[in-house]
Design an enzyme around this catalytic site. Structure first.
Site, mmCIF file in Angstrom:
data_model
loop_
_atom_site.group_PDB
_atom_site.id
_atom_site.type_symbol
_atom_site.label_atom_id
_atom_site.label_comp_id
_atom_site.label_asym_id
_atom_site.label_seq_id
_atom_site.Cartn_x
_atom_site.Cartn_y
_atom_site.Cartn_z
ATOM 1 N N ASP A 251 0.843 -1.200 0.000
ATOM 2 C CA ASP A 251 0.000 0.000 0.000
ATOM 3 C C ASP A 251 0.881 1.253 0.000
ATOM 4 O O ASP A 251 0.384 2.379 -0.123
ATOM 5 C CB ASP A 251 -1.001 -0.009 1.165
ATOM 6 C CG ASP A 251 -0.327 -0.104 2.520
ATOM 7 O OD1 ASP A 251 0.904 -0.249 2.580
ATOM 8 O OD2 ASP A 251 -1.060 -0.029 3.542
ATOM 9 N N SER A 252 2.205 1.047 0.087
ATOM 10 C CA SER A 252 3.145 2.157 -0.099
ATOM 11 C C SER A 252 2.987 2.748 -1.499
ATOM 12 O O SER A 252 3.511 3.836 -1.775
ATOM 13 C CB SER A 252 4.587 1.689 0.120
ATOM 14 O OG SER A 252 4.864 0.529 -0.633
ATOM 15 N N ASP B 30 -1.183 -6.053 -0.489
ATOM 16 C CA ASP B 30 -1.549 -5.448 0.796
ATOM 17 C C ASP B 30 -3.043 -5.218 0.911
ATOM 18 O O ASP B 30 -3.680 -4.719 -0.024
ATOM 19 C CB ASP B 30 -0.851 -4.087 0.936
ATOM 20 C CG ASP B 30 0.317 -4.118 1.902
ATOM 21 O OD1 ASP B 30 0.400 -5.060 2.718
ATOM 22 O OD2 ASP B 30 1.157 -3.210 1.831
ATOM 23 N N LYS C 142 -1.353 -9.385 2.642
ATOM 24 C CA LYS C 142 -0.642 -8.964 3.854
ATOM 25 C C LYS C 142 -1.519 -7.964 4.589
ATOM 26 O O LYS C 142 -2.152 -7.124 3.955
ATOM 27 C CB LYS C 142 0.700 -8.313 3.496
ATOM 28 C CG LYS C 142 1.420 -7.705 4.705
ATOM 29 C CD LYS C 142 2.858 -7.372 4.427
ATOM 30 C CE LYS C 142 3.087 -6.050 3.725
ATOM 31 N NZ LYS C 142 2.554 -4.858 4.428
ATOM 32 N N GLU D 13 -1.741 -5.478 8.334
ATOM 33 C CA GLU D 13 -1.003 -4.937 9.471
ATOM 34 C C GLU D 13 -1.686 -5.297 10.788
ATOM 35 O O GLU D 13 -2.911 -5.248 10.891
ATOM 36 C CB GLU D 13 -0.893 -3.410 9.348
ATOM 37 C CG GLU D 13 -0.045 -2.985 8.166
ATOM 38 C CD GLU D 13 0.150 -1.474 8.066
ATOM 39 O OE1 GLU D 13 -0.208 -0.738 9.013
ATOM 40 O OE2 GLU D 13 0.662 -1.027 7.018
ATOM 41 N N GLU E 119 8.753 -4.453 10.564
ATOM 42 C CA GLU E 119 9.209 -3.163 10.023
ATOM 43 C C GLU E 119 9.706 -2.245 11.134
ATOM 44 O O GLU E 119 9.026 -2.037 12.149
ATOM 45 C CB GLU E 119 8.066 -2.480 9.244
ATOM 46 C CG GLU E 119 8.494 -1.121 8.699
ATOM 47 C CD GLU E 119 7.598 -0.558 7.602
ATOM 48 O OE1 GLU E 119 6.602 -1.222 7.233
ATOM 49 O OE2 GLU E 119 7.912 0.539 7.115
HETATM 50 O O1 KIV Z 1 3.595 -1.217 1.643
HETATM 51 C C1 KIV Z 1 4.771 -1.565 1.750
HETATM 52 O O2 KIV Z 1 5.648 -1.181 0.959
HETATM 53 C C2 KIV Z 1 5.128 -2.451 2.836
HETATM 54 C C3 KIV Z 1 6.578 -2.757 3.016
HETATM 55 C C4 KIV Z 1 7.225 -1.637 3.721
HETATM 56 C C5 KIV Z 1 6.786 -4.034 3.721
HETATM 57 O O3 KIV Z 1 4.303 -2.873 3.568
#
Ligand code: KIV
Length: 262
Positions: free
Chosen positions: A42-43, A81, A110, A112, A179
């Site tokens: 989600d970055s 994500d 993934k 959080e 992280e």
């Molecule tokens: O969204 C992302 O890039 C991440 C990484 C930092 C693991 O979750």
């Protein structure tokens, strides 16, 4: 690479390499690389859309990025994500979000944290969806932290992360991203569980590492996180190439005869 190879890597003490990717062009390049896994993080909200946190991305945007990466690297192990709050509104909405990402071609999702959405992790796993956890600094909680800050520095905070890692393993997660936590704590977490840990800003004691692709390629012109490494300076190469192109257009040397049709 599948979730099985991923688990096997830990038992064989083989380190796992992962990078983020959000688009087709880079996915094509990663498809031809030895990388073990790709995360559509989600970055993307920050790297691709210029937001100052990951909160602005939604399921539809994640679907589009996931679709592009799946097209480019169909044989890679791909994790997508779950965007901000998509795992916090109950099991039904979380399943809906995961369905979109998995139907688009991701092999795992993934999410959080774990406290308060244990039922979501359990139901996803029980529905045949491999789940990667994400502990330590959770970017979706940036406002609660008051900024992107290293987590797990106090004894209580460290113990909480170890407890959460064990909980994720118990709920069936196949792996955990750690992280921005102290390296000693990441090593302790890694020793406390049997599933692979993937570190980012968490030292060398994890089973694998993940970096944001644009950071490792030197394309982030505004900020270089302490934990990242520029393996190449693509940003500089791009600036040079554009300046050369601009000059060639302006002095008339581009396009040449060979670059033109008769
Ligand atoms: O969204 C992302 O890039 C991440 C990484 C930092 C693991 O979750």
């Amino acid at each position: 690479m599948s979730v099985l190879n991923f688990l096997k890597a830990r038992s064989e003490s083989r380190r796992l390499s992962m990078v983020t990717c959000y688009d087709y062009t880079f996915a094509r390049l990663l498809a031809k690389s030895p990388i073990d896994g790709i995360l559509i993080g989600d970055s993307a909200a920050m790297v691709m859309h210029g937001h100052n946190s990951t909160l602005a991305i939604n399921v539809e945007m994640m679907r589009l990025h996931t679709a592009a990466v799946v097209q480019g690297a169909p044989d890679k192990f791909i994790v997508a994500d779950m965007p901000f709050l998509s795992n916090r509104k109950g099991v039904g909405p979380a399943l809906d979000a995961a369905q979109v990402l998995m139907a688009t071609g991701a092999h795992a999702v993934k999410l959080e944290g774990v406290d308060g959405h244990e039922d979501v992790v359990e139901r996803l796993v029980g529905s045949g969806i491999p789940v990667m956890g994400h502990l330590g600094m959770q970017p979706q909680s940036v406002n609660a932290y008051g900024g992107f800050r290293v987590q797990g520095r106090t004894e209580d905070a460290a113990q909480k992360i170890i407890r959460q890692a064990k909980e994720l393993e118990k709920l069936g997660a196949f792996s955990i991203v750690l992280e921005c936590i102290p390296a000693d704590l990441a090593k302790e977490v890694t020793e406390a569980v049997h599933i692979p840990t993937i570190g980012i800003g968490a030292g060398a004691g994890c089973d694998g590492q993940i970096l944001v692709l644009q950071d490792l390629l030197g394309m982030n012109v505004d900020f270089q996180p302490k934990f990242s490494r520029k393996f190449v300076d693509v940003g500089c190469a791009v600036k040079q190439a554009i300046a050369q192109y601009d000059a060639a257009v302006k002095d008339g040397s581009f396009p040449s005869r060979e670059e033109s049709y008769a």
